[in-house]
Design a protein around this motif. Structure first.
Motif, PDB file in Angstrom:
ATOM      1  N   GLU A  48      35.590  47.258  48.394  1.00  0.00           N
ATOM      2  CA  GLU A  48      35.440  48.464  49.210  1.00  0.00           C
ATOM      3  C   GLU A  48      35.872  49.643  48.346  1.00  0.00           C
ATOM      4  N   LEU A  49      34.968  50.575  48.115  1.00  0.00           N
ATOM      5  CA  LEU A  49      35.289  51.737  47.287  1.00  0.00           C
ATOM      6  C   LEU A  49      34.933  53.014  48.028  1.00  0.00           C
ATOM      7  N   PRO A  50      35.805  54.024  47.965  1.00  0.00           N
ATOM      8  CA  PRO A  50      35.445  55.321  48.542  1.00  0.00           C
ATOM      9  C   PRO A  50      34.272  55.920  47.762  1.00  0.00           C
ATOM     10  N   SER A  51      33.508  56.766  48.401  1.00  0.00           N
ATOM     11  CA  SER A  51      32.300  57.316  47.765  1.00  0.00           C
ATOM     12  C   SER A  51      32.616  58.065  46.471  1.00  0.00           C
ATOM     13  N   ARG A  52      33.765  58.723  46.385  1.00  0.00           N
ATOM     14  CA  ARG A  52      34.101  59.469  45.170  1.00  0.00           C
ATOM     15  C   ARG A  52      34.327  58.561  43.967  1.00  0.00           C
ATOM     16  N   VAL A  53      34.619  57.277  44.217  1.00  0.00           N
ATOM     17  CA  VAL A  53      34.874  56.326  43.135  1.00  0.00           C
ATOM     18  C   VAL A  53      33.574  55.632  42.701  1.00  0.00           C
ATOM     19  N   ARG A  54      32.556  55.667  43.533  1.00  0.00           N
ATOM     20  CA  ARG A  54      31.295  54.968  43.229  1.00  0.00           C
ATOM     21  C   ARG A  54      30.440  55.761  42.240  1.00  0.00           C
ATOM     22  N   THR A  55      30.924  55.852  41.018  1.00  0.00           N
ATOM     23  CA  THR A  55      30.199  56.551  39.956  1.00  0.00           C
ATOM     24  C   THR A  55      29.332  55.550  39.197  1.00  0.00           C
ATOM     25  N   ALA A  56      28.437  56.074  38.380  1.00  0.00           N
ATOM     26  CA  ALA A  56      27.571  55.200  37.585  1.00  0.00           C
ATOM     27  C   ALA A  56      28.391  54.276  36.686  1.00  0.00           C
ATOM     28  N   ALA A  61      30.126  48.806  35.487  1.00  0.00           N
ATOM     29  CA  ALA A  61      31.185  47.845  35.167  1.00  0.00           C
ATOM     30  C   ALA A  61      31.230  46.728  36.200  1.00  0.00           C
ATOM     31  N   LEU A  62      31.152  47.081  37.484  1.00  0.00           N
ATOM     32  CA  LEU A  62      31.189  46.064  38.539  1.00  0.00           C
ATOM     33  C   LEU A  62      29.976  45.151  38.470  1.00  0.00           C
ATOM     34  N   SER A  63      28.828  45.710  38.149  1.00  0.00           N
ATOM     35  CA  SER A  63      27.618  44.898  38.022  1.00  0.00           C
ATOM     36  C   SER A  63      27.766  43.846  36.932  1.00  0.00           C
ATOM     37  N   SER A  79      31.688  51.702  29.921  1.00  0.00           N
ATOM     38  CA  SER A  79      31.485  52.341  31.224  1.00  0.00           C
ATOM     39  C   SER A  79      31.567  53.858  31.181  1.00  0.00           C
ATOM     40  N   LYS A  80      32.067  54.422  30.093  1.00  0.00           N
ATOM     41  CA  LYS A  80      32.290  55.860  29.952  1.00  0.00           C
ATOM     42  C   LYS A  80      33.365  56.369  30.909  1.00  0.00           C
ATOM     43  N   LEU A  81      34.211  55.465  31.401  1.00  0.00           N
ATOM     44  CA  LEU A  81      35.348  55.851  32.233  1.00  0.00           C
ATOM     45  C   LEU A  81      36.543  56.160  31.343  1.00  0.00           C
ATOM     46  N   GLN A  82      37.398  57.038  31.796  1.00  0.00           N
ATOM     47  CA  GLN A  82      38.650  57.336  31.108  1.00  0.00           C
ATOM     48  C   GLN A  82      39.616  56.177  31.346  1.00  0.00           C
ATOM     49  N   ALA A  83      40.582  56.015  30.457  1.00  0.00           N
ATOM     50  CA  ALA A  83      41.539  54.907  30.556  1.00  0.00           C
ATOM     51  C   ALA A  83      42.255  54.890  31.907  1.00  0.00           C
ATOM     52  N   GLN A  84      42.665  56.052  32.390  1.00  0.00           N
ATOM     53  CA  GLN A  84      43.375  56.091  33.671  1.00  0.00           C
ATOM     54  C   GLN A  84      42.462  55.670  34.824  1.00  0.00           C
ATOM     55  N   LEU A  89      40.839  51.564  38.757  1.00  0.00           N
ATOM     56  CA  LEU A  89      39.812  50.643  39.264  1.00  0.00           C
ATOM     57  C   LEU A  89      40.338  49.212  39.251  1.00  0.00           C
ATOM     58  N   LEU A  90      40.921  48.793  38.128  1.00  0.00           N
ATOM     59  CA  LEU A  90      41.433  47.423  38.033  1.00  0.00           C
ATOM     60  C   LEU A  90      42.545  47.182  39.055  1.00  0.00           C
ATOM     61  N   ALA A  91      43.421  48.167  39.241  1.00  0.00           N
ATOM     62  CA  ALA A  91      44.488  48.029  40.240  1.00  0.00           C
ATOM     63  C   ALA A  91      43.894  47.883  41.640  1.00  0.00           C
ATOM     64  N   ARG A  92      42.865  48.665  41.938  1.00  0.00           N
ATOM     65  CA  ARG A  92      42.205  48.586  43.247  1.00  0.00           C
ATOM     66  C   ARG A  92      41.554  47.211  43.438  1.00  0.00           C
ATOM     67  N   LEU A  93      40.912  46.710  42.385  1.00  0.00           N
ATOM     68  CA  LEU A  93      40.254  45.399  42.470  1.00  0.00           C
ATOM     69  C   LEU A  93      41.269  44.283  42.678  1.00  0.00           C
ATOM     70  N   VAL A  94      42.396  44.360  41.970  1.00  0.00           N
ATOM     71  CA  VAL A  94      43.446  43.349  42.125  1.00  0.00           C
ATOM     72  C   VAL A  94      44.037  43.440  43.534  1.00  0.00           C
ATOM     73  N   GLU A  95      44.291  44.662  44.004  1.00  0.00           N
ATOM     74  CA  GLU A  95      44.858  44.873  45.337  1.00  0.00           C
ATOM     75  C   GLU A  95      43.967  44.280  46.426  1.00  0.00           C
ATOM     76  N   GLN A  96      42.645  44.379  46.251  1.00  0.00           N
ATOM     77  CA  GLN A  96      41.700  43.862  47.231  1.00  0.00           C
ATOM     78  C   GLN A  96      41.363  42.389  46.993  1.00  0.00           C
ATOM     79  N   ASP A  97      41.998  41.777  45.999  1.00  0.00           N
ATOM     80  CA  ASP A  97      41.706  40.396  45.614  1.00  0.00           C
ATOM     81  C   ASP A  97      40.211  40.219  45.323  1.00  0.00           C
ATOM     82  N   ALA A  98      39.631  41.245  44.711  1.00  0.00           N
ATOM     83  CA  ALA A  98      38.205  41.236  44.394  1.00  0.00           C
ATOM     84  C   ALA A  98      37.920  40.687  43.001  1.00  0.00           C
TER      85      ALA A  98
END
Length: 114
Positions: A48-56, A61-63, A79-84, A89-98
């Motif tokens: 589950e991701l908020p719309s502001r996080v659903r970037t290309a 990366a998720l794909s 992914s062209k994402l910044q380290a932070q 993202l990884l913290a959110r994925l771990v938190e959601q057990d995704a």
């Protein structure tokens, strides 16, 4: 002297696509790894991701993570994402057990069969 595999690996790494990242791994592990690069992440279910996080970059990366495991370094490089943002993202994925988190440092330092 380099093995044939190492020669092809070095050539593939110079290419401007992520193909080398998908197909090749170095025959020896680097002795210096950045924080978190020893962990490998494999997507178990779509988070589950908020719309502001659903970037290309996040969706790409998720794909890839839904098809194969990747480490933090791969996500940063492709992914062209910044380290932070990767860390969040990884913290959110771990938190959601995704994600399944695998400790890559437990694998042998060289590839089998050499």
């Amino acid at each position: 002297m380099l093995s044939v595999y190492d020669t092809v690996f070095r050539w593939a790494r110079r290419q401007r696509t992520s193909f080398a990242e998908l197909c090749f791994v170095p025959s020896e592990r680097s002795s210096v790894q950045a924080d978190g690069d020893g962990l490998i992440y494999r997507l178990k279910h779509w988070p589950e991701l908020p719309s502001r996080v659903r970037t290309a970059g996040v969706l790409r990366a998720l794909s890839v993570m839904s098809n194969r495991p990747v480490n933090r370094h791969w996500i940063l490089a492709n992914s062209k994402l910044q380290a932070q943002d990767v860390d969040r993202l990884l913290a959110r994925l771990v938190e959601q057990d995704a994600v399944e988190v695998i400790d890559g440092s437990t694998f042998p330092a060289t590839l089998a069969g050499e």
